[in-house]
Design a protein around this motif. Sequence first.
Motif, PDB file in Angstrom:
ATOM      1  N   ILE A  38       0.784  -1.256   0.193  1.00  0.00           N
ATOM      2  CA  ILE A  38       0.063   0.033   0.081  1.00  0.00           C
ATOM      3  C   ILE A  38       0.699   1.442  -0.070  1.00  0.00           C
ATOM      4  CG2 ILE A  38      -1.835   1.351   1.434  1.00  0.00           C
ATOM      5  CD1 ILE A  38      -2.772  -1.467   2.481  1.00  0.00           C
ATOM      6  N   LEU A  39       1.945   1.343   0.710  1.00  0.00           N
ATOM      7  CA  LEU A  39       2.897   2.282   0.872  1.00  0.00           C
ATOM      8  C   LEU A  39       3.427   2.766  -0.281  1.00  0.00           C
ATOM      9  CD1 LEU A  39       4.674   2.003   4.536  1.00  0.00           C
ATOM     10  CD2 LEU A  39       2.919   3.601   3.545  1.00  0.00           C
ATOM     11  N   ILE A  40       3.813   1.378  -1.225  1.00  0.00           N
ATOM     12  CA  ILE A  40       4.371   1.563  -2.555  1.00  0.00           C
ATOM     13  C   ILE A  40       3.435   2.491  -3.383  1.00  0.00           C
ATOM     14  CG2 ILE A  40       5.063   0.235  -4.593  1.00  0.00           C
ATOM     15  CD1 ILE A  40       7.468   0.595  -2.669  1.00  0.00           C
ATOM     16  N   TYR A  41       2.418   1.985  -3.482  1.00  0.00           N
ATOM     17  CA  TYR A  41       1.371   2.790  -4.330  1.00  0.00           C
ATOM     18  C   TYR A  41       1.104   4.219  -3.777  1.00  0.00           C
ATOM     19  CZ  TYR A  41      -2.562   3.432  -7.491  1.00  0.00           C
ATOM     20  OH  TYR A  41      -3.534   4.217  -8.295  1.00  0.00           O
ATOM     21  N   ALA A  42       1.141   4.370  -2.367  1.00  0.00           N
ATOM     22  CA  ALA A  42       0.951   5.733  -1.788  1.00  0.00           C
ATOM     23  C   ALA A  42       2.161   6.667  -2.447  1.00  0.00           C
ATOM     24  CB  ALA A  42       1.120   5.846  -0.377  1.00  0.00           C
ATOM     25  N   LEU A  43       3.350   6.075  -2.591  1.00  0.00           N
ATOM     26  CA  LEU A  43       4.670   6.802  -2.907  1.00  0.00           C
ATOM     27  C   LEU A  43       4.556   7.161  -4.629  1.00  0.00           C
ATOM     28  CD1 LEU A  43       7.736   4.948  -1.404  1.00  0.00           C
ATOM     29  CD2 LEU A  43       6.958   7.040  -0.983  1.00  0.00           C
ATOM     30  N   TYR A  44       3.995   6.169  -5.055  1.00  0.00           N
ATOM     31  CA  TYR A  44       3.493   6.536  -6.664  1.00  0.00           C
ATOM     32  C   TYR A  44       2.621   7.915  -6.804  1.00  0.00           C
ATOM     33  CZ  TYR A  44       0.451   6.209 -10.837  1.00  0.00           C
ATOM     34  OH  TYR A  44      -0.373   6.615 -11.864  1.00  0.00           O
ATOM     35  N   ASP A  45       1.709   7.967  -5.947  1.00  0.00           N
ATOM     36  CA  ASP A  45       0.633   9.066  -6.085  1.00  0.00           C
ATOM     37  C   ASP A  45       1.457  10.071  -5.398  1.00  0.00           C
ATOM     38  OD1 ASP A  45      -1.688   8.481  -7.287  1.00  0.00           O
ATOM     39  OD2 ASP A  45      -2.763   8.022  -5.545  1.00  0.00           O
ATOM     40  N   TRP A  90      14.129   0.297  -3.458  1.00  0.00           N
ATOM     41  CA  TRP A  90      14.099  -0.129  -4.938  1.00  0.00           C
ATOM     42  C   TRP A  90      13.031   0.212  -5.717  1.00  0.00           C
ATOM     43  CZ3 TRP A  90      17.860  -0.237  -8.534  1.00  0.00           C
ATOM     44  CH2 TRP A  90      17.626  -0.695 -10.069  1.00  0.00           C
ATOM     45  N   PHE A  91      12.029  -0.674  -5.084  1.00  0.00           N
ATOM     46  CA  PHE A  91      10.643  -0.347  -5.505  1.00  0.00           C
ATOM     47  C   PHE A  91      10.042   0.817  -5.215  1.00  0.00           C
ATOM     48  CE2 PHE A  91      10.459  -5.175  -4.977  1.00  0.00           C
ATOM     49  CZ  PHE A  91       9.859  -5.360  -6.424  1.00  0.00           C
ATOM     50  N   ALA A  92      10.539   1.739  -4.337  1.00  0.00           N
ATOM     51  CA  ALA A  92      10.099   3.162  -4.195  1.00  0.00           C
ATOM     52  C   ALA A  92      10.438   3.902  -5.182  1.00  0.00           C
ATOM     53  CB  ALA A  92      10.264   3.598  -2.674  1.00  0.00           C
ATOM     54  N   LEU A  93      11.642   3.642  -5.583  1.00  0.00           N
ATOM     55  CA  LEU A  93      12.199   4.637  -6.568  1.00  0.00           C
ATOM     56  C   LEU A  93      11.737   4.489  -7.860  1.00  0.00           C
ATOM     57  CD1 LEU A  93      14.636   6.517  -7.852  1.00  0.00           C
ATOM     58  CD2 LEU A  93      16.037   4.431  -8.077  1.00  0.00           C
ATOM     59  N   THR A 348      -5.725   9.227   1.857  1.00  0.00           N
ATOM     60  CA  THR A 348      -6.542   7.987   2.466  1.00  0.00           C
ATOM     61  C   THR A 348      -5.527   6.727   2.466  1.00  0.00           C
ATOM     62  OG1 THR A 348      -7.410   7.481  -0.062  1.00  0.00           O
ATOM     63  CG2 THR A 348      -8.295   9.246   1.458  1.00  0.00           C
ATOM     64  N   LEU A 349      -4.445   6.719   1.565  1.00  0.00           N
ATOM     65  CA  LEU A 349      -3.912   5.510   1.403  1.00  0.00           C
ATOM     66  C   LEU A 349      -2.968   5.185   2.620  1.00  0.00           C
ATOM     67  CD1 LEU A 349      -2.949   4.821  -2.414  1.00  0.00           C
ATOM     68  CD2 LEU A 349      -4.539   3.588  -0.836  1.00  0.00           C
ATOM     69  N   TRP A 350      -2.412   6.408   2.950  1.00  0.00           N
ATOM     70  CA  TRP A 350      -1.559   6.418   4.159  1.00  0.00           C
ATOM     71  C   TRP A 350      -2.186   6.168   5.328  1.00  0.00           C
ATOM     72  CZ3 TRP A 350       3.810   6.512   4.178  1.00  0.00           C
ATOM     73  CH2 TRP A 350       4.412   7.085   3.274  1.00  0.00           C
ATOM     74  N   LEU A 351      -3.576   6.528   5.642  1.00  0.00           N
ATOM     75  CA  LEU A 351      -4.206   6.166   6.785  1.00  0.00           C
ATOM     76  C   LEU A 351      -4.733   4.564   6.611  1.00  0.00           C
ATOM     77  CD1 LEU A 351      -6.885   9.289   6.663  1.00  0.00           C
ATOM     78  CD2 LEU A 351      -5.034   8.742   8.514  1.00  0.00           C
TER      79      LEU A 351
END
Length: 395
Positions: A38-45, A90-93, A348-351
């Motif tokens: 979920i955090l990975i997707y939040a980083l994308y946003d 790596w995924f975060a980047l 909302t994703l961070w929550l």
Amino acid sequence: MTRNIALWPWFRFFRSLMFWQAVWFLYIQGQLSAAEAILIYALYDISTTVLEVPSGWLSDRWGRRPTLILSALAGVATAGMQALGGDFWWFALAQILLGAHAAFASGTDSSLLYESLVDLDREDEVERQEMIGWRAGFAGLAISALAGGAMARWDLTWPYVATTVAMVALLAVTIALREPPRRTAPDRAAVLATLGAALRRPILIWLFILSMLMYGLSHVPFVFGQPFIERALAGGPLASETPLISGAITAAMMALSLLVSLVAPRLRAHVGLIAMLLGAMAMQVALPGALAIATGPLAVLLLLARMVPDALAKPFITARIQPLLSDDSRATYLSLQSLAGRVLFAATLWLAASSTSDIGLMPDSDLRQLLSAYAIGGALCLLGLILAARHLRLD
């Protein structure tokens, strides 16, 4: 400009060939955890949010084609990095680059189409051409979802390799585009003045808020759909086929949306634009609510409706907005609109990430609680939009 219009469907098609879309949560959750996915997707946003307005400004100042080339290059890089795999950072980047891929195309692709049509005195075709582009995108999403799910049966990495190849094809198409002629020479004062004027228009304000909310609601099933499928199939004979079934459901979802897009223009003419847009958002609100109470393998069929609201709304919103904007701030405005939606959804994703497990699979109770929260919040926002729309005339 005629070449641009001819290449428009191919641009949307190759950009939509995301073979990883049906397995990304399963892939990342397998290497990291549900909370980190979920955090990975939040980083994308977040990365898209940070780059959204600068990319729109760059597009308005530097040009549509160079900005789209940067988007395609970022697409190649992010798909290749995720195929290689690695740790969380790596995924975060890779997600940051995916955000750049989305941000640099956001608003710029539609601006290039509209300005190409204007140069040919064919701007009255914008709604039809936007719909053609959306149909090409739905076709690409459907094909890549099914193919990616099948690839993942053998190796979850293969969908990312295939996406890398698709992004290379997108880069080739983008390079073949031509820059539309500019009717104005934009400067900072002109951009701020035209943006300020646009953001004071009631029609644009209402469409801005609607687009912001619909962005988040459309991505709720995207983020939580794969763990939902995994939970629905757990313990049954199809549990080991989760990637393939996820791909098949996503492909069917896009195919259904493609069919809906064929009748959407007639529906718009029959019920009017406001009613169709509010109806589309109502479908988005209902879906997470239905998923929150659904059980069993048949419940995954509810996900087929995920992209139907987009087919009924997004091309028409973009086409309605374009004539109301100035050339020197068009992409900036559209980027601001995307920015607002991404900020809201990322928050909302961070929550959501803070309220679920940080080890392994997402618990079923957490998943249902999150889906219920999105449904209730969306219903309240929909009611506000209905009340605000009473005095608007969009048609």
